[in-house]
Design a protein around this motif. Sequence first.
Motif: not given
Lengths: 253, 518
Positions: B93-112
């Motif tokens: 909410i404070g940064t609008a960076d999509p990688k700060n969306m929880p699911v995208a954050r998890q995906d950093l590891l999930r993709k691996i």
Amino acid sequence: MTALSILYVILFYVAMITLIVGVTNKILQYIRVPAPLKIAITPAPLTRTGVVYRFFTEVVLFNSLWRATKWTWIFGWIFHLSLLLAFFRHLRYVISPDSFLWPLVDLQVVQSFGHYAGFAMLFGLAGLFGRRIFVDRVRYISSPSDYLMLLLIMGIAGTGLLMAYVAHTDIVQLKAFIMGLFFLDWQNLPSDLVLLAHLTMVIGLMMIFPVSKLLHAPGLFFAPTRYQLDNPREKRHISEWGAEIEAKDGRNS
Amino acid sequence: MADFETPQTREFPIIPTIVEGAMSHSAPFLASEEFQTDMGFPSGEETGQLIDGWKEKFLELLKDKLGKYRSLQVFMDTCVKCGACTDKCHYFIGTADPKNMPVARQDLLRKIYRRYFTWAGRVFPKLVGAIDLTEEVIDEMYSYYHQCSECRRCAVFCPFGIDTAEVTMAARDILSMVGKGQKYSNQIIPKIFKIGNNLGLPEPALADTLEGLEEEIEEETGVKVRMPLDEKGADILLVTPSADFFAEPHVDGLMGYAKVFHAAGVSWTISSKASEAANFGLFIGSYEQMRKISLRIRDEAKRLGVKRIIFGECGHAWRVAYNHLNTLAGPWDFLDQNYPIPQHILEFTKDCLDRGILNIDKSENDHMTLTFHDSCNIARASRIGEEPGSQFTIPREVIKAVCNNYVDMAPETIHDATFCCGGGGGLLTDDLMEIRVKGAQPRMEALTNVVKDSGVTHMAAICAICKSQFTKVLPYYGMTMDQIVSVHQLVSSAIILEGQGEDNSDELENGDETEEAA
Ligand code: HEM
Ligand code: SF4
Ligand code: SF4
């Protein structure tokens, strides 16, 4: 038997085995991997009954999703409810009228609402698909497989509706084919294209179930954040590997 | 004030449109070899350089984690990408960076995970969004797993209870073990073992500080209130965050606990070796570190021969104490089983208020209108009191028992939907100031609105990190640092000790109020 029927007999067995073995395997894995720490999302229930209630609200009502986003809830809930109805309605192809389960299949709700469930399912799926395309956040997190999964189920629902309302198939023969699969007494499959498309997609769905996000259905029940009791002060929680660490240095005695 | 813009606060929250890469430059300082070694983590030749064979090591560690943590294994599989969590993280909410969306954050590891541990990812990586493990991926993880405060707000809204904090913890632990440890946490933890607390405040300094505080209370009230240190045979061991010993407003809270203990007539002590409630082992995702830190408390409870353990105001410390102290440092069969083990200071104070043994003058706090910030680790990861949800009611009841003016913030920003202060989970370091300020936006917005609409002057909190974070970020949002207060600071101001200010004429009246509050 026609070659086509033989092919589908084989495909059905492969799909069923993949589904059953795959999902069982996954469930066994979830059971085997320990949960070393108490991580219930609080407020959490203090009793087993409380946990059952918590799962009831999640599985039946999608409570957390309701709190999170009303649109996804509406589309998602309608989709799953129609999926359930369609599932019950399909039971009549595998259960004979003299089975003790027949009254369940014959239920007025199932047969009447089930008849329209296909439309509701398409509506829900279309909503979910739209959300995936039009909401920038959801688009960002979507992989091709996420769209394809929805298209696949839409395909199943669509062909199902076609058979129900336009291109009727030979239900009696279909039922004979399916019962034959169970009793190892193989029968011919009606060969109209819509039915074949419908069945091919269903086989596909069964096969990808254990290797895709469809694992959310069994996985949901293994989230320690949801199934754990809130009683860490009352009851000591320790995993096997946690206990091994303790045994090594003896500092907990 | 800094080279970034403080986000706006608005009357109604708005979900931002995503801005890719908006926070990709953010990363905390890396731990140098010295700090890595102190923690038993390996390090490459230069600070933050990956160790030889890092890729194999990373995958091996990930495999190990998947086999040890059901949460991680299940969460890697069950996400359906429904998007319910995407707008729930204060950092998004404070940064609008999509990688700060929880699911995208998890995906950093999930993709691996998908690429190396699932059939679909091995065979059809593009189709299911699986990617190869490269140095760029590692750097991205280091950046975005340090833009998560492990607050679990996302988990509350996820239909499958997927807790991004679990993923963040696992990822941070693995990163530390391939050479990318975070300086802030790795520098702090060894101090706990060497000295006894995160601040590195040794016993003589601590004794001095406590003596100074005793004098301060005596000057203010005319009553001698003791603050014992390392006193064998005391009934209660108080374990409190070390910020309570010197920082504002924390220290006023500490004086509040002392006054409550004094009024209740119990014997208590602080331990110099366990003079820290915080447990950064949680933040870095290390079971072993978290256990070692917890065991100090066990050792000290035994050495001092106490019967009970009470924790001071600290969010993550209470999460670890409440959920894990029994697991990591138990069994606690040598303590008095008639009391919760461990007990929260608010449970103690609330009980004293209920029994009417505290003499309260609420009017002492009349110059303030309070609101309360639910700390994430208390709201969503633990409990205070007997009932599910009493972690929300007890702090509020205590505040209302000692203050006349209280207003809640917007309902979607409190209780288990509370917004993190922005500085939790090991991010409370100056090198992360930008993400801390931006992550505070949703809380600051809710606060600003009650300041405007209901004349709120102060926000009370029961977490050392929240308090420190707010003192830093309130000025960025046009407020002042002293607008954040400790709950026990309010108790401290309102409590009238026996023998205090003999000329106090409205004492009788206060007695009545106490009963009303109880
Ligand atoms: C225990 C039973 C189940 C529960 C509680 C459950 C729950 C959910 C929830 C809460 C969502 C997220 C909201 C949404 O997007 O609809 C979801 C998504 C989904 N579910 Fe299920 N589900 C169950 C079984 C199934 C089964 C058996 C299928 C198989 C066809 C399925 C297919 C899907 C699909 C495809 C999605 C993703 C929808 C999208 O892409 O937006 N679910 N499920
Ligand atoms: S745990 Fe908190 S900080 Fe981390 S992703 Fe979830 S909401 Fe954001
Ligand atoms: S809410 Fe849960 S399932 Fe939905 S996208 Fe987020 S993590 Fe995945």
